[in-house]
Design an enzyme around this catalytic site. Structure first.
Site, short mmCIF file in Angstrom:
data_model
loop_
_atom_site.label_atom_id
_atom_site.label_comp_id
_atom_site.label_asym_id
_atom_site.label_seq_id
_atom_site.Cartn_x
_atom_site.Cartn_y
_atom_site.Cartn_z
N CYS A 5 79.43 121.93 56.41
CA CYS A 5 79.40 123.17 55.62
C CYS A 5 77.97 123.75 55.67
O CYS A 5 77.07 123.13 56.23
CB CYS A 5 79.80 122.85 54.18
SG CYS A 5 78.52 121.95 53.26
N CYS A 29 75.23 121.28 54.25
CA CYS A 29 75.00 120.12 55.10
C CYS A 29 74.38 120.52 56.44
O CYS A 29 73.49 119.83 56.95
CB CYS A 29 76.30 119.35 55.29
SG CYS A 29 76.89 118.63 53.74
N GLU A 59 77.40 113.89 54.36
CA GLU A 59 76.23 114.09 55.22
C GLU A 59 74.92 113.98 54.43
O GLU A 59 73.96 113.34 54.88
CB GLU A 59 76.26 115.46 55.91
CG GLU A 59 77.46 115.68 56.80
CD GLU A 59 78.59 116.43 56.11
OE1 GLU A 59 78.98 116.03 54.98
OE2 GLU A 59 79.08 117.41 56.69
N HIS A 97 77.78 115.40 49.21
CA HIS A 97 78.60 115.42 50.43
C HIS A 97 78.21 114.21 51.27
O HIS A 97 77.08 113.71 51.20
CB HIS A 97 78.34 116.69 51.23
CG HIS A 97 78.93 117.92 50.63
ND1 HIS A 97 79.31 119.00 51.40
CD2 HIS A 97 79.20 118.27 49.35
CE1 HIS A 97 79.79 119.94 50.62
NE2 HIS A 97 79.73 119.53 49.36
#
Length: 160
Positions: free
Chosen positions: A90, A93, A62, A60
């Site tokens: 999410c 993260c 992040e 992801h």
């Protein structure tokens, strides 16, 4: 305190940089989420989603940006940093952000399906570290890039 190192008008400028990263994700057919990490008013790390490209669910925006920032600073404590991300983080993260002790989290669009800094769950106030939270910065363009991406995906899936 670290949020004083960024002027309010700079929030939009840094979110624009995160949107540029989201555009990079879209261009490689990834969910268009972008992230930048700022320290002392300068971008020290940036990234975009790369799950499909790397065939790894951990990639992801992040997570990648956090890794880059920690390497650059040679420290996992990011208390004096601000993380700008186009979509509310999410669970994975949000946990990584809290464990990295990021000082301030700034996000654009809320995520009613998986957002963990208020929408579905509030990681921000439930654990040992509580980052400052600023939401809704450039919310419209951050939401639109995602909405348009998924509309296009549905059209091509349905053959329209």
């Amino acid at each position: 305190m670290e949020e004083n190192k960024i002027k309010t008008q700079d929030y939009e400028r840094f979110m624009q940089e995160a949107l540029k990263e989201a555009e990079k994700a879209k261009n490689i057919d990834e969910v268009p989420v972008g992230c930048v990490i700022v320290k002392d008013g300068k971008i020290i790390a940036k990234s975009h989603n790369q799950k499909n490209k790397k065939n790894n669910s951990l990639y992801h925006a992040e997570i990648i940006a956090l890794n880059k920032a920690m390497k650059k600073l040679n420290d996992w404590h990011l208390l004096n940093c601000q993380l700008f991300v186009t979509l509310e983080p999410c669970p994975m993260c949000a946990g990584a952000i809290i464990n990295s002790r990021v000082g301030t989290v700034v996000f654009g669009a809320s995520d009613p399906k998986a957002g963990c800094f208020e929408s579905v769950f509030d990681f921000c106030h439930k654990f040992n570290h509580t980052p400052n939270l600023i939401k809704g910065i450039l919310e419209k363009p951050c939401g639109e890039i995602l909405t348009n991406y998924f509309k296009t995906k549905r059209k091509s899936k349905n053959g329209n």
